[in-house]
Motif scaffolding. Structure first.
Motif, PDB file in Angstrom:
ATOM      1  N   PHE A  12      87.708  70.255  26.192  1.00 16.74           N
ATOM      2  CA  PHE A  12      89.092  70.055  26.617  1.00 16.74           C
ATOM      3  C   PHE A  12      89.098  69.485  28.029  1.00 16.74           C
ATOM      4  O   PHE A  12      88.361  69.961  28.903  1.00 16.74           O
ATOM      5  N   ALA A  13      89.923  68.472  28.257  1.00 15.46           N
ATOM      6  CA  ALA A  13      90.170  67.947  29.597  1.00 15.46           C
ATOM      7  C   ALA A  13      91.595  68.325  29.985  1.00 15.46           C
ATOM      8  O   ALA A  13      92.536  68.041  29.236  1.00 15.46           O
ATOM      9  N   THR A  14      91.761  68.967  31.143  1.00 14.62           N
ATOM     10  CA  THR A  14      93.045  69.531  31.541  1.00 14.62           C
ATOM     11  C   THR A  14      93.480  68.975  32.890  1.00 14.62           C
ATOM     12  O   THR A  14      92.679  68.897  33.823  1.00 14.62           O
ATOM     13  N   ASP A  15      94.742  68.599  32.979  1.00  8.76           N
ATOM     14  CA  ASP A  15      95.323  68.164  34.252  1.00  8.76           C
ATOM     15  C   ASP A  15      95.456  69.392  35.160  1.00  8.76           C
ATOM     16  O   ASP A  15      96.136  70.358  34.811  1.00  8.76           O
TER      17      ASP A  15
ATOM     18  N   GLY B 264      91.343  60.082  39.043  1.00 15.01           N
ATOM     19  CA  GLY B 264      90.696  59.846  40.332  1.00 15.01           C
ATOM     20  C   GLY B 264      89.613  60.855  40.646  1.00 15.01           C
ATOM     21  O   GLY B 264      88.660  60.549  41.361  1.00 15.01           O
ATOM     22  N   GLU B 265      89.742  62.066  40.100  1.00 21.16           N
ATOM     23  CA  GLU B 265      88.766  63.121  40.354  1.00 21.16           C
ATOM     24  C   GLU B 265      88.555  63.932  39.081  1.00 21.16           C
ATOM     25  O   GLU B 265      89.485  64.109  38.289  1.00 21.16           O
ATOM     26  N   VAL B 266      87.327  64.419  38.889  1.00 23.90           N
ATOM     27  CA  VAL B 266      87.031  65.260  37.734  1.00 23.90           C
ATOM     28  C   VAL B 266      86.231  66.462  38.210  1.00 23.90           C
ATOM     29  O   VAL B 266      85.287  66.341  38.996  1.00 23.90           O
ATOM     30  N   LEU B 267      86.641  67.644  37.739  1.00 22.80           N
ATOM     31  CA  LEU B 267      86.001  68.899  38.102  1.00 22.80           C
ATOM     32  C   LEU B 267      85.218  69.407  36.893  1.00 22.80           C
ATOM     33  O   LEU B 267      85.801  69.601  35.822  1.00 22.80           O
TER      34      LEU B 267
ATOM     35  N   ARG C 124      93.772  64.329  38.975  1.00 19.61           N
ATOM     36  CA  ARG C 124      92.600  65.210  38.961  1.00 19.61           C
ATOM     37  C   ARG C 124      92.589  65.990  37.660  1.00 19.61           C
ATOM     38  O   ARG C 124      93.595  66.579  37.266  1.00 19.61           O
ATOM     39  N   ILE C 125      91.444  65.989  36.975  1.00 22.01           N
ATOM     40  CA  ILE C 125      91.320  66.746  35.728  1.00 22.01           C
ATOM     41  C   ILE C 125      90.124  67.688  35.827  1.00 22.01           C
ATOM     42  O   ILE C 125      89.222  67.481  36.651  1.00 22.01           O
TER      43      ILE C 125
ATOM     44  N   GLU D  73      80.972  58.159  38.857  1.00 20.78           N
ATOM     45  CA  GLU D  73      81.299  57.652  40.197  1.00 20.78           C
ATOM     46  C   GLU D  73      81.439  56.136  40.192  1.00 20.78           C
ATOM     47  O   GLU D  73      82.206  55.564  40.973  1.00 20.78           O
ATOM     48  N   ALA D  74      80.723  55.457  39.284  1.00 21.28           N
ATOM     49  CA  ALA D  74      80.824  53.995  39.194  1.00 21.28           C
ATOM     50  C   ALA D  74      82.194  53.555  38.723  1.00 21.28           C
ATOM     51  O   ALA D  74      82.566  52.380  38.892  1.00 21.28           O
ATOM     52  N   ARG D  75      82.983  54.471  38.136  1.00 20.74           N
ATOM     53  CA  ARG D  75      84.330  54.147  37.649  1.00 20.74           C
ATOM     54  C   ARG D  75      85.397  54.578  38.649  1.00 20.74           C
ATOM     55  O   ARG D  75      86.553  54.767  38.291  1.00 20.74           O
ATOM     56  N   ASP D  76      84.998  54.738  39.912  1.00 20.57           N
ATOM     57  CA  ASP D  76      85.921  55.161  40.985  1.00 20.57           C
ATOM     58  C   ASP D  76      86.550  56.510  40.663  1.00 20.57           C
ATOM     59  O   ASP D  76      87.728  56.758  40.944  1.00 20.57           O
TER      60      ASP D  76
END
Length: 453
Positions: free
Chosen positions: A287-290, A327-330, A165-166, A345-348
């Motif tokens: 920025f994308a953060t775990d 798996g998830e993005v916020l 999840r990021i 969503e098309a990329r699961d």
């Protein structure tokens, strides 16, 4: 400028006898400063630096990194002639430590390496100048990217970062350009003609009167004039692109948007909206953060004024870096365009983002989480998901990760870009991510060790 009525040294310093004004008192015995005394300091830099100095931590962390990408470019090797190259560990450590302390200027970093003990300790007697420091930062774009990937990949191998999840967020940063540098297409044409004439004038001057300037002065002026001409040409190209986009966007509208403008200082900068509601020249840093660890896993810099189209490119970057898609993005509402959600969503990859105007729809008696006529199956699934309490609880993790990283960058001085051009600005943003991850990974490892006990 001296503001005293006399110059230092003009008036003699009072003696102890003159200091004692009361009659009948003995002459006081005083410890008088003696600034002519010669002293010898036999301590080393290592002895003078505090054992808990962050400079020691930064050096230890950088020495663990694989910097072979920089080492491979060094031509001075054993058995061949050439001047010894500066250790890339030193240059990386200097920039990481400078970023940690909010220093972005190469000239300021050069000064600190001469005057500040912590930077002197890092240099260890190796001389550096601002040209070397600036070139090392700006010319190592792919190498800085690889370094960020290396740090995150090491944590992934140790199963400390999973990318399950990021959270992604954008942050506006001032460009190294002023509002007055933005010109319309017509004015840019005039400036370009003037710049070309200046270049030709300098060339004729070199031919007709070669003794007026030294070769060095002439070369500097010609280089400056050529660079200005190149910036204006680039600005004119960007202005034409903006004009075309505005015309396409204004078709069918009654009110036309303002005339397209581009900056002659940084042609890739745009006037974007900042948190105080004002518009200034800037870039949009992503920025994308775990969310599980707070480690920055992706970085990008755009000149787009909104975040609505920034989620799919970030997923592309993460897949290229780590061969996996989270798996998830916020994301916040600025990212939540239906097309971007559908593509994600098309990329699961499940999207957690607030539904637009949910409160207004509730007041109107509508269910904001029910499927809308223009929804696809994927956007309808996202809308239904966000109506559940568990999803809204998950979404709260975005603020404490993505916005936390942004706040740390602000605290480290990331308010204005010290360089010009989107690619160089992206290097600066990547350097902030590398600095954050290097310092923060100790907390991640400590937390994992505590859970294992």
């Amino acid at each position: 400028m001296n503001t005293l009525p006399f110059l230092p040294g003009e008036l003699p310093e009072p003696t102890p006898e003159q200091v004692a004004q009361t009659p009948g008192r003995g002459t006081p015995r005083l410890r008088v400063p003696n600034r002519d005394q010669i002293e010898y300091n036999w301590s080393s830099l290592d002895e003078r630096l505090d054992p808990d100095s962050p400079a020691r931590v930064v050096w230890a962390l950088v020495c663990r990194l694989d910097l072979d990408a920089w080492l491979a470019d060094i031509k001075a090797v054993e058995g061949h002639v050439g001047r010894d190259a500066t250790d890339p560990r030193l240059l990386v450590a200097l920039w990481v430590f400078a970023t940690l302390k909010g220093v972005g200027s190469a000239r300021e970093l050069e000064r600190l390496c001469k005057d500040h003990l912590a930077y002197q300790w890092l240099c260890g007697g190796v001389s550096v100048n601002y040209h070397m420091l600036a070139d090392f930062r700006s010319q190592g774009g792919a190498k800085w990217d690889e370094l960020l990937t290396q740090i995150v990949a090491t944590l992934m191998v140790a199963r400390l970062v999973t990318l399950d999840r990021i959270a992604q967020d954008g942050m506006p940063v001032r460009a190294n350009a002023g509002k007055s540098s933005f010109r319309t297409g017509g004015r840019l044409e005039q400036l370009l003609e003037e710049a070309k004439q200046q270049v030709e004038t300098l060339k004729r001057l070199a031919e007709t009167d070669p003794d007026e300037l030294t070769n060095r002065q002439r070369a500097a002026r010609e280089r400056a004039a050529a660079e200005r001409q190149a910036r204006i040409e680039e600005a004119a190209r960007h202005c034409e692109e903006l004009r075309t986009k505005k015309e396409s966007r204004d078709k069918g509208r009654k009110e036309k948007s303002s005339e397209a403008r581009a900056s002659t200082t940084d042609p890739e900068a745009r006037n974007i909206k900042f948190s105080d509601g004002g518009y200034r020249p800037g870039f949009n840093v992503q920025f994308a953060t775990d969310t599980a660890t707070g480690v920055v896993v992706g970085v990008d810099v755009t000149n787009a004024g909104t975040d609505s189209e920034q989620m799919p490119p970030m997923l592309d970057q993460l897949e290229a870096r780590y061969d996996t898609v989270p798996g998830e993005v916020l994301i916040d509402g600025g990212f939540a365009s239906l097309d971007a959600i559908d593509a994600t969503e098309a990329r699961d990859c499940k999207v957690y983002a607030p539904v637009k105007d949910a409160d207004k729809q509730k007041k109107a008696g509508e269910d904001p989480y029910a499927r809308k006529p223009h929804d696809t199956a994927r956007t309808a699934a996202w809308r239904e998901r966000m109506g559940k309490e568990a999803s809204q609880t998950i979404y709260k993790l975005r603020a404490q990760t993505a916005e936390w990283v942004n706040a740390l960058c602000r605290n480290r001085g990331f308010w204005r870009m010290p360089v010009r051009g989107r690619e160089k600005c992206r290097i600066v943003a990547t350097l902030y991510a590398i600095t954050h991850n290097l310092i923060h990974q100790g907390n991640v490892r400590a937390a994992a060790a505590a859970l294992a006990e």
